[in-house]
Design a protein around this motif. Structure first.
Motif, PDB file in Angstrom:
ATOM      1  N   GLN A 130       0.736  -1.276   0.363  1.00 33.53           N
ATOM      2  CA  GLN A 130      -0.345  -0.025  -0.341  1.00 33.53           C
ATOM      3  C   GLN A 130       0.736   1.382   0.377  1.00 33.53           C
ATOM      4  O   GLN A 130       1.562   1.390   0.492  1.00 33.53           O
ATOM      5  N   PHE A 131       0.500   2.103  -0.894  1.00 32.79           N
ATOM      6  CA  PHE A 131       1.392   3.542  -0.888  1.00 32.79           C
ATOM      7  C   PHE A 131       0.744   4.868  -0.843  1.00 32.79           C
ATOM      8  O   PHE A 131      -0.585   4.802  -1.423  1.00 32.79           O
ATOM      9  N   TYR A 132       1.232   5.314   0.176  1.00 32.28           N
ATOM     10  CA  TYR A 132       0.781   6.955   0.216  1.00 32.28           C
ATOM     11  C   TYR A 132       1.974   7.727  -0.833  1.00 32.28           C
ATOM     12  O   TYR A 132       2.388   7.656   0.672  1.00 32.28           O
ATOM     13  N   PHE A 133       1.803   8.717  -1.527  1.00 31.64           N
ATOM     14  CA  PHE A 133       2.001   9.698  -2.504  1.00 31.64           C
ATOM     15  C   PHE A 133       2.512  11.135  -1.199  1.00 31.64           C
ATOM     16  O   PHE A 133       1.102  11.659  -1.063  1.00 31.64           O
ATOM     17  N   GLY A 134       3.692  11.751  -1.134  1.00 35.36           N
ATOM     18  CA  GLY A 134       3.367  12.871   0.288  1.00 35.36           C
ATOM     19  C   GLY A 134       3.600  14.367  -1.170  1.00 35.36           C
ATOM     20  O   GLY A 134       2.492  15.068  -0.856  1.00 35.36           O
ATOM     21  N   GLY A 135       3.913  13.879  -2.047  1.00 40.32           N
ATOM     22  CA  GLY A 135       3.876  15.246  -2.801  1.00 40.32           C
ATOM     23  C   GLY A 135       2.805  14.586  -3.582  1.00 40.32           C
ATOM     24  O   GLY A 135       2.405  16.556  -3.680  1.00 40.32           O
ATOM     25  N   SER A 136       1.979  13.780  -4.120  1.00 38.65           N
ATOM     26  CA  SER A 136       0.755  14.436  -4.739  1.00 38.65           C
ATOM     27  C   SER A 136      -0.223  14.636  -4.087  1.00 38.65           C
ATOM     28  O   SER A 136      -1.590  14.716  -3.858  1.00 38.65           O
ATOM     29  N   GLY A 137      -0.706  13.424  -2.948  1.00 36.35           N
ATOM     30  CA  GLY A 137      -1.751  12.929  -2.334  1.00 36.35           C
ATOM     31  C   GLY A 137      -2.516  12.529  -2.819  1.00 36.35           C
ATOM     32  O   GLY A 137      -3.428  11.533  -1.908  1.00 36.35           O
ATOM     33  N   GLY A 138      -1.683  11.362  -3.312  1.00 38.56           N
ATOM     34  CA  GLY A 138      -2.054   9.952  -4.381  1.00 38.56           C
ATOM     35  C   GLY A 138      -2.163   9.102  -3.224  1.00 38.56           C
ATOM     36  O   GLY A 138      -1.354   9.189  -2.545  1.00 38.56           O
ATOM     37  N   ALA A 139      -2.872   7.893  -3.534  1.00 43.20           N
ATOM     38  CA  ALA A 139      -2.743   6.521  -2.638  1.00 43.20           C
ATOM     39  C   ALA A 139      -2.585   5.773  -3.485  1.00 43.20           C
ATOM     40  O   ALA A 139      -3.615   5.431  -4.280  1.00 43.20           O
ATOM     41  N   GLY A 140      -2.328   4.028  -3.239  1.00 44.15           N
ATOM     42  CA  GLY A 140      -3.299   3.107  -3.967  1.00 44.15           C
ATOM     43  C   GLY A 140      -2.408   1.990  -3.366  1.00 44.15           C
ATOM     44  O   GLY A 140      -2.055   1.660  -2.267  1.00 44.15           O
ATOM     45  N   GLN A 141      -2.864   0.701  -4.415  1.00 39.99           N
ATOM     46  CA  GLN A 141      -2.501  -0.663  -3.930  1.00 39.99           C
ATOM     47  C   GLN A 141      -2.090  -1.744  -5.003  1.00 39.99           C
ATOM     48  O   GLN A 141      -2.328  -0.876  -6.110  1.00 39.99           O
TER      49      GLN A 141
END
Length: 793
Positions: A130-141
């Motif tokens: 599971q990933f959460y991106f600080g720069g873009s605010g996006g997330a996924g798995q």
């Protein structure tokens, strides 16, 4: 999906090696962590970057591994690894994180129950990340992530969304995504965009940039409808050619006309910047002709105060903008295109100079009658000098030499005819100089500014080439010398008062402006670029009733009196009310008129000018009214009125109404002007209404109506609705109908789905709404830009 690559850089960034410092090491104790005063990036080279680890229990095993158990952490200045257990074998390079594993780098977090990575060959796997991106605010798995090399990460069965909501309104699903960090390229195969769990867009092969950098590839398509061109579909492709130049190529399908190819090229160098844009449509289905547009602009700093710039603009025919406009009146109402080249110099303290050439393409509207084209300036030389407070004096000198060329036109008055020998207006060379000297006396509460100017001009005019026989006998060379004398004075008084039960300061600002310009006969001087100046509070205190190149300098022996009063909030200085009035008093009759030969004009006997009235009142913080009027002093009839009422009770709720009236300038320049057949009255009278209003908590209505009372028709109508979705999306539907000529109108339809964190599908009407709806605000407020410290630990 741009920042999924952080999974790769986190692991490679850890770069675990034998420099790890365990807590029980016999080596000298390293400095302890201490609180930083603020968040900042640290520039540390890879060779000098130490790694630290911490856990409830740290031990070494017989095979040379270091095992961290219980709240295990491995930290570097640029990244953090966490887990219940972290095992690292320094000999094989194997790193294993088990139980509540997480990797943090540059604000991005990747979580997994099992992370395996080999530091030496830089490969590994991450189970169900599971990933959460600080720069873009996006997330996924994803089901699995494979680190195939230092710069290649492959994920299978991926779902991603830029929507931070617990239940995202949209997401992208792809069976395989490959991330290539070295080329800043992501590749998603068979990607499907889902909105509200419904697939709405499919792409068998999609590339995208991993970082906030430009990258070649397809941009989001746009679509719409207009009555002139039918259904429209545009699919732009972006070319990232180099760091300092790029290009965009856009095929545009128009169901009524064919396929148009649009292109844009941009470049930037240390000393220059420029763009080249164009469009071409082969064999328009409607006109059976080729249609095209071209524009090139360049600006260059040559150094030592020298500069060069040019712009070249042309279209294939008079109706190009009326046929191909998408965003309304402004684009459709283009009547001329200017091309120019210019050398400039500003290398001296008090002087500037420029040498330029300008040429115009005049676009005719056959239904509205013929419009005389602009003069081409081939060439124009300008020299200006200014020095202020020179021993208390202000000295300004403006000088120019211009050769004006009127193009030949054929009998249809729409195409160039090189064989014609007569012109609609004569060619002429004008040399002009205007130098002024003033001595301002500025004191608290008052000022007095005496000013003297001298206007010198010489005209060499080819009267023998015009069709009007009466003008052929005019003198070819004319010299004109006109002195200009003025005295400007004003005062400001203040007193404390109350307005609307608010402590206020009221000002009283009287102003007197005396102007004397002797009469000069100017019938033998052509009108090259001069028009009637708009009479307003600024122009009432100016030196000439005409604007432009001063081909007409009106005689004057007049006094302008003005009075302004304001009510300002005592605490904030906010202007709550402003009232203005001004009028000119003529001591001599006007004897200079705009046109050389004007049988419908004669000298009006006016002892005073029109009245100028102005009023502005912010009755509340959400409601204001403005009125500007120009009234005939003798008949007290209107010559110009602008009124507006604006109500903005809350965010996303605004209502505005405006009324505009302007008598034909020829009529109020000379109240007894007589209109004849073929000499239409160009009086303008228009009513405008605009609104943005909430119908429900999620639905907002948008609208604008411009109605011409003179033409008895609507010149522009906009009707739209916005739907604010529950999270991360907005829907917009906008219909616009606008006049493209004296007798024709065009209709356009905009349908847009805006997905926060991804972009927009459809034709974007936002620029139209911001420009045309007074006080318009987006239903989605702008969010602060994400940073790499978004999830700082």
């Amino acid at each position: 999906m741009r920042t999924i690559w952080f999974a790769l850089t986190i692991l490679t960034g850890l770069g675990l090696d034998s420099t790890l410092q365990p807590a029980f090491s016999s080596e000298p104790r390293v400095p302890q962590f201490k609180a930083a005063t603020h968040l900042r990036l640290h520039e540390v080279s890879e060779d000098n970057m130490s790694a630290y680890f911490n856990a409830d229990r740290i031990e070494s095993t017989a095979d040379g591994s270091v095992v961290l158990t219980g709240a295990a952490q491995v930290r570097r200045v640029d990244s953090i690894a966490k887990g219940n257990t972290i095992r690292f074998n320094q000999e094989s390079g194997e790193l294993a994180i088990r139980g509540q594993g997480s990797l943090l780098r540059a604000g991005t977090i990747i979580r997994s129950e099992a992370i395996d990575y080999n530091v030496q060959n830089e490969t590994g796997t991450i189970a169900s990340p599971q990933f959460y991106f600080g720069g873009s605010g996006g997330a996924g798995q994803a089901d699995e992530a494979q680190l195939l090399s230092k710069n290649h990460l492959r994920m299978t069965t991926v779902e991603y969304s830029g929507c931070p909501c617990p239940a995202p309104a949209w997401f992208i699903r792809s069976p395989q995504v490959d991330l290539h960090n070295d080329t800043n390229t992501g590749i998603a195969k068979h990607g499907v965009l889902y909105f509200k769990n419904v697939p709405i867009l499919y792409s068998p092969y999609l590339t995208f940039p991993l970082r906030e950098e430009r990258k070649s590839g397809l941009l989001v398509p746009s679509y719409g409808y207009s009555s002139n061109s039918g259904l429209e579909l545009s699919i732009p492709y972006y070319f990232n050619l180099a760091p300092n130049y790029d290009a965009t190529l856009t095929p545009r399908y128009l169901s009524k006309r064919g396929v148009q190819l649009q292109g844009e090229f941009r470049y930037l160098t240390p000393r220059s910047v420029g763009t080249i844009t164009g469009a071409y449509l082969n064999n328009d289905k409607e006109t059976k002709t080729d249609r095209w547009a071209f524009n090139a602009a360049h600006n260059h700093d040559l150094g030592n105060g020298f500069g060069f710039d040019y712009q070249y603009s042309r279209v294939s025919d008079d109706d190009y903008f009326r046929n191909f406009s998408t965003f309304g009146v402004n684009e459709a109402s283009v009547t001329e295109l200017r091309s120019h080249a210019r050398f400039s110099w500003a290398g001296a303290k008090y002087f500037t100079a420029a040498l330029s050439a300008s040429q115009y393409q005049t676009l005719q509207d056959q239904a509205a009658g013929y419009s005389r084209p602009e003069y081409n300036r081939l060439p124009q030389l300008e020299l200006q000098g200014a020095r202020y407070n020179w021993g208390g004096f202000d000295v300004v000198s403006k000088n120019s030499a211009t050769h004006f060329v009127m193009p030949y036109y054929s009998g249809s008055l729409s195409t160039f005819d090189r064989y014609r020998t007569e012109r609609l207006a004569p060619n002429s060379t004008r040399v002009a100089s205007y130098t002024t000297v003033s001595y301002p006396f500025m004191r608290p509460g008052w000022y007095v500014t005496p000013k003297v100017g001298l206007h010198l001009s010489h005209y060499n005019t080819a009267w023998d080439t015009v069709s009007d026989a009466a003008q052929r006998n005019l003198k070819r060379n004319v010299m004109r010398t006109v002195p200009v004398y003025s005295l400007d004075t004003g005062m400001t008084f203040e007193r404390n008062t109350r307005l609307f039960d608010i402590d206020s300061i009221q000002t009283l600002e009287p102003r007197l402006y005396y102007l004397y310009v002797p009469y000069r006969d100017q019938n033998a001087i052509p009108n090259l670029d001069t028009g009637i100046a708009t009479f307003n509070f600024s122009q009432a205190f100016s030196e000439n009733i005409y604007s432009g190149g001063w081909d007409r300098i009106a005689n004057a022996n007049q006094l302008t009196a003005g009075l302004t009063t304001r009510w300002l909030d005592a605490d904030t200085g906010f202007e709550r009310v402003r009232l203005e009035i001004a009028q000119r008093f003529h001591f001599d009759d006007q004897r200079v008129f705009l046109h050389t030969f004007a049988p419908n004009e004669h000298s009006p006997k006016q002892a005073r000018s029109d009245y100028l009235f102005g009023a502005y009142a912010a009755l509340t913080d959400t409601f204001n009214v403005r009125v500007d009027a120009q009234m005939n002093a003798d008949r007290f009839s209107r010559n110009r009125i602008n009124t507006s009422v604006n109500w903005h009770p809350k965010r996303l709720a605004t209502l505005s109404a405006a009324y505009r009236y302007e008598r034909d300038p020829r009529a109020f320049d000379n109240p007894d002007y007589r209109f004849t057949t073929g000499n239409d009255n160009k009086t303008k009278e228009q009513l405008s209404l605009t609104t943005q209003w909430p119908l429900t908590q999620r639905v907002y209505a948008l609208g604008r109506v411009d109605y011409s009372l003179q033409e008895k028709r609507s010149t522009q109508t906009i009707l739209g609705f916005e739907y604010k979705g529950d999270c991360c999306w907005t829907g917009r539907f906008v219909v616009q109908r606008y006049a493209v000529s004296a007798q024709k109108s065009n209709s356009a339809v905009f349908l847009q789905l805006e997905l926060s964190g991804l972009g927009s599908l459809g034709t974007d009407p936002m620029s139209l709404l911001r420009e045309r709806i007074v006080g318009y605000e987006s239903v989605n407020p702008s969010l602060p830009e994400k940073t790499i410290f978004e999830r700082y630990e």
